[in-house]
Structure formats: C-alpha cells, structure tokens
Design a protein around this motif. Structure first.
Motif, PDB file in Angstrom:
ATOM      1  N   PRO A 114       8.005 -28.784 -30.781  1.00 12.89           N
ATOM      2  CA  PRO A 114       9.071 -29.713 -30.355  1.00 12.89           C
ATOM      3  C   PRO A 114       9.078 -31.028 -31.126  1.00 12.89           C
ATOM      4  O   PRO A 114      10.140 -31.596 -31.366  1.00 12.89           O
ATOM      5  CB  PRO A 114       8.767 -29.945 -28.870  1.00 12.89           C
ATOM      6  N   LYS A 115       7.910 -31.515 -31.553  1.00 13.33           N
ATOM      7  CA  LYS A 115       7.873 -32.761 -32.338  1.00 13.33           C
ATOM      8  C   LYS A 115       8.575 -32.574 -33.680  1.00 13.33           C
ATOM      9  O   LYS A 115       9.305 -33.464 -34.130  1.00 13.33           O
ATOM     10  CB  LYS A 115       6.429 -33.220 -32.547  1.00 13.33           C
TER      11      LYS A 115
ATOM     12  N   ARG B  36      12.271 -32.595 -32.941  1.00 19.05           N
ATOM     13  CA  ARG B  36      12.720 -33.966 -32.639  1.00 19.05           C
ATOM     14  C   ARG B  36      12.839 -34.791 -33.917  1.00 19.05           C
ATOM     15  O   ARG B  36      13.842 -35.458 -34.157  1.00 19.05           O
ATOM     16  CB  ARG B  36      11.745 -34.619 -31.657  1.00 19.05           C
TER      17      ARG B  36
ATOM     18  N   GLU C  41      17.486 -27.337 -21.078  1.00 19.27           N
ATOM     19  CA  GLU C  41      16.213 -27.969 -20.714  1.00 19.27           C
ATOM     20  C   GLU C  41      15.317 -28.125 -21.948  1.00 19.27           C
ATOM     21  O   GLU C  41      14.666 -29.157 -22.127  1.00 19.27           O
ATOM     22  CB  GLU C  41      15.496 -27.150 -19.630  1.00 19.27           C
ATOM     23  N   LEU C  42      15.271 -27.095 -22.786  1.00 23.88           N
ATOM     24  CA  LEU C  42      14.472 -27.173 -24.007  1.00 23.88           C
ATOM     25  C   LEU C  42      14.982 -28.301 -24.908  1.00 23.88           C
ATOM     26  O   LEU C  42      14.187 -29.087 -25.429  1.00 23.88           O
ATOM     27  CB  LEU C  42      14.507 -25.844 -24.759  1.00 23.88           C
TER      28      LEU C  42
ATOM     29  N   ARG D 116      16.674 -30.992 -24.022  1.00 25.81           N
ATOM     30  CA  ARG D 116      16.370 -32.280 -23.404  1.00 25.81           C
ATOM     31  C   ARG D 116      14.899 -32.659 -23.608  1.00 25.81           C
ATOM     32  O   ARG D 116      14.589 -33.812 -23.895  1.00 25.81           O
ATOM     33  CB  ARG D 116      16.722 -32.268 -21.918  1.00 25.81           C
ATOM     34  N   SER D 117      14.015 -31.691 -23.461  1.00 26.93           N
ATOM     35  CA  SER D 117      12.591 -32.013 -23.621  1.00 26.93           C
ATOM     36  C   SER D 117      12.236 -32.275 -25.088  1.00 26.93           C
ATOM     37  O   SER D 117      11.365 -33.088 -25.372  1.00 26.93           O
ATOM     38  CB  SER D 117      11.707 -30.909 -23.041  1.00 26.93           C
ATOM     39  N   ALA D 118      12.887 -31.608 -26.005  1.00 31.44           N
ATOM     40  CA  ALA D 118      12.553 -31.769 -27.426  1.00 31.44           C
ATOM     41  C   ALA D 118      13.145 -33.027 -28.033  1.00 31.44           C
ATOM     42  O   ALA D 118      12.472 -33.731 -28.777  1.00 31.44           O
ATOM     43  CB  ALA D 118      13.010 -30.548 -28.224  1.00 31.44           C
TER      44      ALA D 118
ATOM     45  N   GLY E 125      14.998 -35.490 -26.216  1.00 33.56           N
ATOM     46  CA  GLY E 125      15.068 -36.622 -25.304  1.00 33.56           C
ATOM     47  C   GLY E 125      16.407 -37.330 -25.359  1.00 33.56           C
ATOM     48  O   GLY E 125      17.455 -36.701 -25.380  1.00 33.56           O
ATOM     49  N   ASP E 126      16.353 -38.647 -25.450  1.00 34.97           N
ATOM     50  CA  ASP E 126      17.585 -39.441 -25.436  1.00 34.97           C
ATOM     51  C   ASP E 126      18.006 -39.897 -26.830  1.00 34.97           C
ATOM     52  O   ASP E 126      18.773 -40.844 -26.974  1.00 34.97           O
ATOM     53  CB  ASP E 126      17.427 -40.636 -24.505  1.00 34.97           C
TER      54      ASP E 126
END
Length: 167
Positions: free
Chosen positions: A29-30, A33, A68-69, A71-73, A75-76
């Motif tokens: 995920p990082k 992102r 959901e994935l 949003r978690s990866a 974020g905002d």
C-alpha cells in the motif's frame, strides 16, 4: 503553432493494473500511495489503480480493488481521478456503490467482440450510478470487415463516455 487536438489530450496511467501481470497484483500500500501522489503531481489525468473483478482464489487485493482498499492505501490524498478496469465476464455492477460514496470516478469495461452488447449494458448500469465509463474493445486487429460493421449499431447506441480499440 500548437495543434488544437492536443489541448484535449488526456493521459491515463495504468502502472498498478498493468504492472500486476508481473507480480500477481501484490503491491505494498505504501508503494501505491507514493505512486498515486507522484503521478498526480506529474499532471497525469487519470490513474487506473487495478481491476474491479470478482475475487479469485490466490488473487491479490489490487486484482479486485474495493473502495475500502483505496481509502486505506491513499487516504485523503487529493490527486488524479481514479479508474478501475472490469473484464466483461467478471463484472458485477451490483457490487459497485453509487459514485458519491466512492473514490473511483471511472470504470473501464474490457470486452472481446462477443461480449460487446453485455459491455454496453454494464456501462449503462454503471453510468446510472454516476461514474464515467469506457468501452475497451480488445483484439480489434482480429475483427473482420463484417465484425466491424456488426459492432457499429451497438456502439452508436452505447452511452459510454469513451470507446476505444486495443490490441
């Protein structure tokens, strides 16, 4: 003198979706992102973050991306619009929430010529939820002249925002 056609040119990055063929869609995920942030800063117009296929045994999260994935990866982070690719045979439009409840702005629907009518129907259903849609006709180099004529009525009735040909 600049070419006026280039002013409407948009670039879609598909590093995560297409790159997944090499690593079975196993992305940290990082990395996702950081890629999203940097590609957005670079001015890319749309980022395709993976597939919205039905999960398969052994497949990883970026093969069947959920809100959901995302949003978690990411974020905002404010960035480029996000797209997902759907294979017409794996599509389940009922699992897609309304666009107002999603980080996703576009669904790209990929189909061979025999699935085109179904792809157009899926596009209509997803557009009704507030998303942009595209039809991606795969294997176009194998279409006969008759095949090309036969797809025209479906394409002229289709309400997809974009239609394009691949392969």
């Amino acid at each position: 003198m600049s070419d006026p056609r280039l002013s409407s040119l948009q670039v879609l990055d598909c590093t995560i979706r297409d790159g997944g063929y090499l690593n079975n869609w196993e992305f940290d995920p990082k990395i996702v992102r950081d890629l999203y942030r940097n590609i957005s800063r670079a001015g890319i117009h749309i980022i395709e973050m993976g597939f919205r296929n039905k999960p398969k045994a052994g497949s990883c999260a970026w093969f069947s991306v959920s809100d959901e994935l995302l949003r978690s990866a990411i974020g905002d982070i404010a960035g480029a619009p996000i797209a997902l690719l759907i294979d017409v045979g794996d599509a389940d439009p009922s699992s897609i929430p309304p666009a107002a409840d999603s980080r996703i702005q576009m669904y790209r629907i990929a189909s061979q010529k025999d699935g085109l009518q179904k792809a157009a129907e899926i596009s209509h259903e997803i557009r009704a939820k507030g998303y942009q849609t595209t039809l991606r006709l795969m294997g176009i180099s194998g279409y006969s002249i008759g095949d090309r004529k036969n797809i025209l009525p479906v394409l002229t009735r289709c309400q997809a925002d974009y239609i394009y040909f691949a392969d």
